[in-house]
Scaffold this active site. Structure first.
Site, PDB file in Angstrom:
ATOM      1  N   ASP A 131      25.275  39.690   1.422  1.00 15.96           N
ATOM      2  CA  ASP A 131      24.047  39.705   2.219  1.00 15.96           C
ATOM      3  C   ASP A 131      24.414  39.317   3.652  1.00 15.96           C
ATOM      4  O   ASP A 131      25.399  38.610   3.866  1.00 15.96           O
ATOM      5  CB  ASP A 131      23.028  38.706   1.647  1.00 15.96           C
ATOM      6  CG  ASP A 131      21.613  39.019   2.106  1.00 15.96           C
ATOM      7  OD1 ASP A 131      20.810  39.483   1.271  1.00 15.96           O
ATOM      8  OD2 ASP A 131      21.314  38.801   3.299  1.00 15.96           O
ATOM      9  N   LYS A 143      21.267  32.308   2.696  1.00 17.55           N
ATOM     10  CA  LYS A 143      21.073  32.713   1.291  1.00 17.55           C
ATOM     11  C   LYS A 143      22.395  32.676   0.538  1.00 17.55           C
ATOM     12  O   LYS A 143      22.458  32.202  -0.603  1.00 17.55           O
ATOM     13  CB  LYS A 143      20.498  34.142   1.234  1.00 17.55           C
ATOM     14  CG  LYS A 143      19.014  34.187   1.434  1.00 17.55           C
ATOM     15  CD  LYS A 143      18.482  35.595   1.216  1.00 17.55           C
ATOM     16  CE  LYS A 143      17.032  35.662   1.643  1.00 17.55           C
ATOM     17  NZ  LYS A 143      16.622  36.984   2.059  1.00 17.55           N
ATOM     18  N   GLU A 162      15.530  51.141  -9.425  1.00  8.71           N
ATOM     19  CA  GLU A 162      15.187  50.033 -10.326  1.00  8.71           C
ATOM     20  C   GLU A 162      13.696  50.066 -10.651  1.00  8.71           C
ATOM     21  O   GLU A 162      12.900  50.527  -9.853  1.00  8.71           O
ATOM     22  CB  GLU A 162      15.613  48.687  -9.712  1.00  8.71           C
ATOM     23  CG  GLU A 162      15.060  48.392  -8.309  1.00  8.71           C
ATOM     24  CD  GLU A 162      13.756  47.659  -8.316  1.00  8.71           C
ATOM     25  OE1 GLU A 162      13.192  47.415  -9.403  1.00  8.71           O
ATOM     26  OE2 GLU A 162      13.269  47.341  -7.214  1.00  8.71           O
ATOM     27  N   LEU A 187      11.967  47.133 -11.846  1.00  8.48           N
ATOM     28  CA  LEU A 187      11.822  45.726 -12.227  1.00  8.48           C
ATOM     29  C   LEU A 187      10.515  45.131 -11.727  1.00  8.48           C
ATOM     30  O   LEU A 187      10.203  45.260 -10.550  1.00  8.48           O
ATOM     31  CB  LEU A 187      12.980  44.900 -11.645  1.00  8.48           C
ATOM     32  CG  LEU A 187      14.399  45.448 -11.822  1.00  8.48           C
ATOM     33  CD1 LEU A 187      15.409  44.470 -11.241  1.00  8.48           C
ATOM     34  CD2 LEU A 187      14.703  45.711 -13.281  1.00  8.48           C
ATOM     35  N   ASN A 233       5.799  54.596  -9.834  1.00  7.93           N
ATOM     36  CA  ASN A 233       4.950  53.570  -9.208  1.00  7.93           C
ATOM     37  C   ASN A 233       3.599  54.143  -8.801  1.00  7.93           C
ATOM     38  O   ASN A 233       2.562  53.494  -8.971  1.00  7.93           O
ATOM     39  CB  ASN A 233       5.661  52.953  -7.993  1.00  7.93           C
ATOM     40  CG  ASN A 233       6.561  51.799  -8.416  1.00  7.93           C
ATOM     41  OD1 ASN A 233       6.645  51.482  -9.600  1.00  7.93           O
ATOM     42  ND2 ASN A 233       7.225  51.179  -7.467  1.00  7.93           N
ATOM     43  N   GLY A 251      -1.376  44.828  -5.606  1.00  8.07           N
ATOM     44  CA  GLY A 251      -0.722  44.303  -4.401  1.00  8.07           C
ATOM     45  C   GLY A 251       0.771  44.233  -4.646  1.00  8.07           C
ATOM     46  O   GLY A 251       1.292  44.940  -5.512  1.00  8.07           O
ATOM     47  N   CYS A 298       5.755  46.420  -3.810  1.00  6.70           N
ATOM     48  CA  CYS A 298       6.144  47.789  -4.208  1.00  6.70           C
ATOM     49  C   CYS A 298       4.999  48.792  -4.213  1.00  6.70           C
ATOM     50  O   CYS A 298       5.029  49.785  -3.476  1.00  6.70           O
ATOM     51  CB  CYS A 298       6.792  47.755  -5.580  1.00  6.70           C
ATOM     52  SG  CYS A 298       8.362  46.911  -5.557  1.00  6.70           S
ATOM     53  N   LYS A 339       3.347  49.825  -0.804  1.00 11.98           N
ATOM     54  CA  LYS A 339       4.355  50.464   0.053  1.00 11.98           C
ATOM     55  C   LYS A 339       4.762  51.839  -0.506  1.00 11.98           C
ATOM     56  O   LYS A 339       4.825  52.820   0.236  1.00 11.98           O
ATOM     57  CB  LYS A 339       5.572  49.530   0.107  1.00 11.98           C
ATOM     58  CG  LYS A 339       6.846  50.112   0.608  1.00 11.98           C
ATOM     59  CD  LYS A 339       7.931  49.049   0.674  1.00 11.98           C
ATOM     60  CE  LYS A 339       8.685  48.850  -0.622  1.00 11.98           C
ATOM     61  NZ  LYS A 339       9.607  49.898  -1.009  1.00 11.98           N
TER      62      LYS A 339
END
Ligand code: UDX
Length: 419
Positions: free
Chosen positions: A18, A23, A139, A141, A196, A245, A248, A251
């Site tokens: 990253d 992080k 993914e 998830l 989605n 909401g 994912c 958007k």
């Protein structure tokens, strides 16, 4: 992080990279910088197979397969911003060239508009002239259940332009014993958006059914149960409420609508899906005004801020949108959430009062709105709460509480499409 931790758990050596030093520092100490149930346990269990770094040049030779898992946020026109994906592709290309990496495979996990795989190929090709492959492996998830979703997937989708690299990526998952669909890259990219957008459509559909139930006196819970028993429809994602909401659905629905449009197709259905989703918050406010009158100067207590239960994430949360709409109407708003108060504080106006205990928020409230379906809200001492409130009004934006029990206690209770 979930992808990395799970791949390590099924036996692979994984390097997580990253650009955020803070992080990576935390992860090196086994501290997980996000809230995801059991992720800290999984990462700490697999520390021997995991490493964390901010230096691509130091690790690029060690990996055979390079997953791109960066964000693709919404731009002003609704389309997905893939600049982070492009920049990772450029860096990979440069480093493949610098270290003469042999036949690397680049895999996109990020949700990217159709055509991004092709763009990645062109970007890397500019920097690196030898053989490499690009694959798409979206993914699926859910936050809060991400590890279970990764370890027990309904299906694994791999898009590729060559069979050999698709098989290599598929072999990573062989121990998961899930159906693997190998297809071309544009189809794999589209599968993620279609999945989605379909689920979001199901939610907007049941929300509209609930709204009709409200006006004709039917009960949406019974309707959803009964239609869900039809295998062709299925029971999941038929819970009405304040709309979807999270990071994912909103958007991805906007991005699919937008890239359909830029490619010359007007995706009419998705326009309505988005419109219905936004309308749900306004309908909650209308119910509230019908119950208590104009909101100016009224104390309204909102229970729940996360975009769904079991997360501290407030991105595109219906609850946050609701609080802002209440403030526009002049209400004095107090809020409580078991996990999301800190994140909510960053996005809410200073005038919103954050309370650590539900009973504190109920004191003198003219109404309570349930905005996130946290199970613990069911177990609050509603008898005491009623005594604390100025008016005993509950608007249940998530259909969480038992209507007859609440009415027996003397509340004026309103759910979404419920009798
Ligand atoms: C979603 C997808 O489920 C996942 O496959 C994808 O990879 C990422 O996006 P997530 O954003 O974690 O996962 O949330 P999800 O559990 O799907 O819920 C999304 C939103 O829809 C939440 O606001 C939730 O409250 C709402 N929802 C869900 C409903 O309003 N009704 C339902 O029946 C189901």
């Amino acid at each position: 992080m979930v992808t990395g931790a799970c791949l390590a758990d099924i036996g692979h050596d994984v390097i997580i990279l990253d650009i955020d030093r803070a992080k990576i520092d935390k992860l090196q100490k086994g501290i997980v910088p996000i809230f995801e149930p059991s992720l800290d346990r999984l990462i700490n269990k697999n520390m021997d197979k995991l490493s964390f770094t901010t230096h691509l040049d130091e690790v690029v030779r060690e990996a055979d397969i390079h997953f791109i898992c960066v964000w693709t946020p919404t731009m002003e026109d609704g389309s997905a911003d893939i600049s982070a994906v492009r920049s990772v592709a450029r860096e990979l290309g440069k480093n493949f060239n610098k270290f003469k990496v042999k036949a690397p495979i680049i895999v996109t996990k990020s949700t990217v508009p159709v055509g991004t795989g092709k763009a990645i190929r062109q970007i890397v090709r500019k920097e690196y002239k030898n053989d490499f492959a690009v694959c798409s492996n979206p993914e699926f998830l859910r936050e809060g259940q991400a590890i279970a979703d990764m370890m027990h997937p309904d299906r694994i989708v791999i898009g590729s332009s060559d069979e050999e690299s698709a098989k290599k990526v598929a072999s990573l998952y062989k121990d998961l014993r899930a159906p693997i669909i190998i297809t071309d890259i544009p189809t794999a990219e589209m599968i993620k958006y279609a999945a989605n957008a379909f689920l979001a459509t199901k939610i907007s559909f049941i929300n509209e059914v609930a709204n009709v139930c409200d006006v004709v006196g039917a009960d949406v819970e019974a309707v959803a149960d009964a239609i869900g028993m039809d295998n062709r429809i299925g029971k999941s994602f038929l819970k009405p409420g304040m709309g979807y909401g999270g990071s994912c659905f909103p958007k991805d629905v906007r991005a699919l609508k937008q890239f359909s449009n830029t490619n010359g197709y007007d995706f009419k259905l998705l326009k309505s899906v988005i419109e219905v989703n936004e309308q749900q918050r306004e309908l909650v406010i209308e119910k509230l005004i019908r119950a208590t009158g104009p909101l100016k100067g009224k104390n309204i207590f909102v229970l729940g801020l996360a975009f769904k239960a079991h997360t501290d994430d407030v991105r595109e949360s219906g609850a946050i949108d609701l609080v802002q709409r209440l403030q526009k109407q002049g209400a004095l708003v107090r809020v409580h959430d078991p996990l999301a108060l800190l994140n909510a504080k960053k996005v809410l106006d200073d005038k919103v009062k954050l309370v650590g205990q539900p009973h504190e928020g109920a004191n003198g409230a003219h109404a309570i709105i349930i905005a996130t379906e946290w199970p613990e809200f069911k177990d609050l001492d509603w008898e005491i709460i009623k005594k604390q409130m100025t008016e005993p009004i509950i608007i249940d934006g998530r259909n969480l509480l038992d209507p007859s029990k609440m009415r027996e206690l003397g509340f004026l209770y309103e759910g979404i499409g419920r009798r």
